[in-house]
Design a protein around this motif. Sequence first.
Motif, PDB file in Angstrom:
ATOM      1  N   MET A  90       1.381   8.139  54.904  1.00  0.00           N
ATOM      2  CA  MET A  90       0.350   8.928  55.584  1.00  0.00           C
ATOM      3  C   MET A  90       0.576   8.951  57.091  1.00  0.00           C
ATOM      4  N   VAL A  91       0.900   7.790  57.649  1.00  0.00           N
ATOM      5  CA  VAL A  91       1.147   7.712  59.093  1.00  0.00           C
ATOM      6  C   VAL A  91       2.384   8.521  59.471  1.00  0.00           C
ATOM      7  N   LEU A  92       3.451   8.411  58.678  1.00  0.00           N
ATOM      8  CA  LEU A  92       4.670   9.166  58.966  1.00  0.00           C
ATOM      9  C   LEU A  92       4.433  10.668  58.856  1.00  0.00           C
ATOM     10  N   LEU A  93       3.649  11.079  57.878  1.00  0.00           N
ATOM     11  CA  LEU A  93       3.353  12.499  57.715  1.00  0.00           C
ATOM     12  C   LEU A  93       2.573  13.042  58.907  1.00  0.00           C
TER      13      LEU A  93
ATOM     14  N   GLY B 286      -2.764  11.569  64.119  1.00  0.00           N
ATOM     15  CA  GLY B 286      -1.725  11.566  63.104  1.00  0.00           C
ATOM     16  C   GLY B 286      -2.129  10.928  61.782  1.00  0.00           C
ATOM     17  N   PRO B 287      -2.647   9.691  61.787  1.00  0.00           N
ATOM     18  CA  PRO B 287      -3.044   9.078  60.516  1.00  0.00           C
ATOM     19  C   PRO B 287      -4.117   9.857  59.769  1.00  0.00           C
ATOM     20  N   VAL B 288      -5.057  10.462  60.500  1.00  0.00           N
ATOM     21  CA  VAL B 288      -6.106  11.248  59.847  1.00  0.00           C
ATOM     22  C   VAL B 288      -5.502  12.485  59.192  1.00  0.00           C
ATOM     23  N   VAL B 289      -4.658  13.199  59.941  1.00  0.00           N
ATOM     24  CA  VAL B 289      -3.997  14.392  59.395  1.00  0.00           C
ATOM     25  C   VAL B 289      -3.095  14.009  58.226  1.00  0.00           C
ATOM     26  N   GLY B 290      -2.367  12.908  58.370  1.00  0.00           N
ATOM     27  CA  GLY B 290      -1.483  12.463  57.301  1.00  0.00           C
ATOM     28  C   GLY B 290      -2.237  12.070  56.046  1.00  0.00           C
TER      29      GLY B 290
ATOM     30  N   LEU C 194       8.856  17.472  54.462  1.00  0.00           N
ATOM     31  CA  LEU C 194       7.939  17.522  55.601  1.00  0.00           C
ATOM     32  C   LEU C 194       8.368  16.563  56.710  1.00  0.00           C
ATOM     33  N   VAL C 195       8.803  15.365  56.322  1.00  0.00           N
ATOM     34  CA  VAL C 195       9.236  14.388  57.325  1.00  0.00           C
ATOM     35  C   VAL C 195      10.494  14.872  58.042  1.00  0.00           C
ATOM     36  N   LEU C 196      11.406  15.520  57.308  1.00  0.00           N
ATOM     37  CA  LEU C 196      12.625  16.036  57.932  1.00  0.00           C
ATOM     38  C   LEU C 196      12.329  17.228  58.839  1.00  0.00           C
ATOM     39  N   LEU C 197      11.382  18.078  58.428  1.00  0.00           N
ATOM     40  CA  LEU C 197      11.038  19.242  59.242  1.00  0.00           C
ATOM     41  C   LEU C 197      10.243  18.857  60.484  1.00  0.00           C
ATOM     42  N   PHE C 198       9.400  17.841  60.350  1.00  0.00           N
ATOM     43  CA  PHE C 198       8.548  17.416  61.466  1.00  0.00           C
ATOM     44  C   PHE C 198       8.795  15.936  61.753  1.00  0.00           C
ATOM     45  N   PRO C 199       9.844  15.607  62.501  1.00  0.00           N
ATOM     46  CA  PRO C 199      10.153  14.191  62.780  1.00  0.00           C
ATOM     47  C   PRO C 199       9.021  13.465  63.501  1.00  0.00           C
TER      48      PRO C 199
ATOM     49  N   GLY D 290       2.053  15.521  65.579  1.00  0.00           N
ATOM     50  CA  GLY D 290       2.989  15.531  66.698  1.00  0.00           C
ATOM     51  C   GLY D 290       3.629  16.892  66.891  1.00  0.00           C
ATOM     52  N   ALA D 291       3.969  17.564  65.777  1.00  0.00           N
ATOM     53  CA  ALA D 291       4.544  18.903  65.865  1.00  0.00           C
ATOM     54  C   ALA D 291       3.534  19.898  66.427  1.00  0.00           C
ATOM     55  N   ALA D 292       2.265  19.767  66.012  1.00  0.00           N
ATOM     56  CA  ALA D 292       1.223  20.647  66.545  1.00  0.00           C
ATOM     57  C   ALA D 292       1.032  20.422  68.046  1.00  0.00           C
TER      58      ALA D 292
END
Length: 209
Positions: A138-141, A149-153, A182-187, A192-194
């Motif tokens: 969840m945190v990585l996502l 980040g954790p909330v969105v993940g 998703l992890v590869l597209l948004f490191p 963070g990507a947003a």
Amino acid sequence: LSGVYMAMLTLAFAQITWAVTYQWDAFTGGSNGLTGVWPAAWLADRRAYYALVLALVALGVWGLRRVLFSPFGYALRAGRDSPLRADAIGIDVKRLQWAAFVVAGTVAGLAGALYAFSKGSISPESMSIGRSVDALVMVLLGGVQTLAGPVVGAVTFTWLHDTVARNTDYWRAVLGGIILVLVLLFPRGIAGAAQQLGEWIAQRRGRAP
């Protein structure tokens, strides 16, 4: 201890705790867990309980934000980015790390209590290594170095889990593949990507005549 060693020690402690919980029938209910764990009567209505959880989540995020941008939070980041320099200027890095560990454990404990009351029961399965891995995913996502980040993940992971599990018997493989993409597209994670996209748009607008 820090880094990989701290992570391994934490996982080992979690596994020991799970084993004790699973086998201590007289206290924890063993493999059956504890049942009949319901909130007070004024929270029996789902809407009231949802409102309480939402308020506590908002309060928790606000509190963590205050901590993040306080002297304590800046000292933590200094200890993370350069422990030797932080120690050289008088910051007790180890003490701050333990304090952060306590804060994180307190918030996680509150979340666990809310989870148990929402289901009316709790079992050793909730303490398994798999659940710990889910939290890391969840945190990585969402994004490691963002507060949202954790909330969105968590929202993304839960939605993907429920959606994929309802539509295929091989949901674990499909879910793992989606998360990997998703992890590869948004490191930097989704949040963070947003944030990066927002900064890019702001720069473009600033350059526009």
